[in-house]
Design a protein around this motif. Structure first.
Motif, PDB file in Angstrom:
ATOM      1  N   GLU A  12      31.622  34.012  54.014  1.00 31.11           N
ATOM      2  CA  GLU A  12      32.224  33.732  52.702  1.00 31.11           C
ATOM      3  C   GLU A  12      31.214  33.957  51.580  1.00 31.11           C
ATOM      4  OE1 GLU A  12      33.946  29.822  50.292  1.00 31.11           O
ATOM      5  OE2 GLU A  12      33.830  29.806  52.477  1.00 31.11           O
ATOM      6  N   VAL A  13      29.984  33.490  51.777  1.00 31.26           N
ATOM      7  CA  VAL A  13      28.961  33.650  50.738  1.00 31.26           C
ATOM      8  C   VAL A  13      28.623  35.122  50.541  1.00 31.26           C
ATOM      9  CG1 VAL A  13      26.555  33.162  50.150  1.00 31.26           C
ATOM     10  CG2 VAL A  13      28.001  31.360  51.083  1.00 31.26           C
ATOM     11  N   ASP A  17      30.296  35.076  46.985  1.00 27.25           N
ATOM     12  CA  ASP A  17      29.289  34.586  46.042  1.00 27.25           C
ATOM     13  C   ASP A  17      28.205  35.621  45.764  1.00 27.25           C
ATOM     14  OD1 ASP A  17      30.729  32.266  46.105  1.00 27.25           O
ATOM     15  OD2 ASP A  17      29.416  31.251  47.544  1.00 27.25           O
ATOM     16  N   LYS A  20      29.237  38.495  43.536  1.00 22.79           N
ATOM     17  CA  LYS A  20      29.387  38.049  42.149  1.00 22.79           C
ATOM     18  C   LYS A  20      28.034  38.010  41.442  1.00 22.79           C
ATOM     19  CE  LYS A  20      33.595  35.260  42.640  1.00 22.79           C
ATOM     20  NZ  LYS A  20      34.158  33.893  42.544  1.00 22.79           N
ATOM     21  N   LEU A  21      27.033  37.421  42.115  1.00 26.49           N
ATOM     22  CA  LEU A  21      25.695  37.359  41.503  1.00 26.49           C
ATOM     23  C   LEU A  21      25.103  38.740  41.304  1.00 26.49           C
ATOM     24  CD1 LEU A  21      24.047  34.293  43.322  1.00 26.49           C
ATOM     25  CD2 LEU A  21      24.978  34.408  41.009  1.00 26.49           C
ATOM     26  N   LEU A  40      19.728  34.205  46.783  1.00 23.57           N
ATOM     27  CA  LEU A  40      20.902  33.904  47.608  1.00 23.57           C
ATOM     28  C   LEU A  40      20.935  34.792  48.854  1.00 23.57           C
ATOM     29  CD1 LEU A  40      23.453  32.291  47.992  1.00 23.57           C
ATOM     30  CD2 LEU A  40      24.693  33.974  46.621  1.00 23.57           C
TER      31      LEU A  40
END
Length: 208
Positions: A12-13, A17, A20-21, A40
């Motif tokens: 998921e990350v 995530d 997105k970053l 991340l």
């Protein structure tokens, strides 16, 4: 349960995530945004290693269970052998005591003594032969290990082979990701170049 949950969260990350970053860093061009995306990604890499450690622990635990069972089975067999020796030895002692009493009584009669002596000699020879056989078999069993060295070697080789394959898969995955990142960078550069070209042509057309 933890392995499945960790893989789901990692996926998921990495799929939500992290992109997105990375997109925010590319859009802003700020070094702090790029550092956040890099941090991340590093955390994902470390978390992936933790999941792999859990998988290794699970495998070792699965191997430990049958090994413990083997030890327990060996202990049970040896306990049964000892119990059998006790059960058989006491009646044998009783028999020897009866024979000794018979020999003592047979002293009063030469014929009876001779017959008893012959029987005693025969019994002693049989007991000696039986004792030799039992002693040899017992020593063979006592000298044998609870687990054969071949089994340990096979287990060790399998573990090493598994670790080598996992390391190779991780290395291949990292190389593929690096190659994909380079390819993505080229794709983005091509797109940016084309957009600039279109923008420039549009401006020249407007000037005319």
């Amino acid at each position: 349960m933890y392995i499945l949950a960790g893989k789901k969260k990692l996926e998921e990350v990495r799929s939500v995530d992290l992109p997105k970053l990375q997109a925010a860093a590319q859009a802003s061009g700020l070094p702090e945004d790029a550092q956040k995306a890099k941090d991340l990604a590093s955390q994902c890499e470390r978390f992936e290693k933790k999941i792999y450690d859990l998988e290794l622990t699970r495998t070792v635990s699965m191997q430990t269970a049958p090994q413990i069972r083997m030890v327990q089975a060996s202990d049970t067999v040896m306990a049964e052998k000892i119990q059998s020796s006790i059960v058989n030895t006491i009646p044998l002692w009783k028999n020897q005591m009866v024979i000794a009493l018979g020999v003592e009584h047979s002293v009063q009669a030469a014929k009876a003594q001779r017959e008893v002596s012959e029987m005693t000699n025969e019994l002693l020879r049989k007991n000696a032969d039986s004792l030799k056989t039992a002693t040899v078999e017992t020593m063979k069993e006592s000298e044998r290990g609870i687990v054969d060295i071949e089994t340990l070697q096979h287990t060790n080789e399998t573990l090493i082979s598994t670790l080598d394959e996992v390391l190779q898969i991780q290395q291949d995955g990292r190389e593929k990701r690096k190659a994909a990142e380079q390819e993505l960078s080229q794709i983005e550069d091509q797109l940016k170049s084309k957009l600039l070209e279109v923008s420039k042509n549009s401006q020249e057309y407007a000037d005319r």
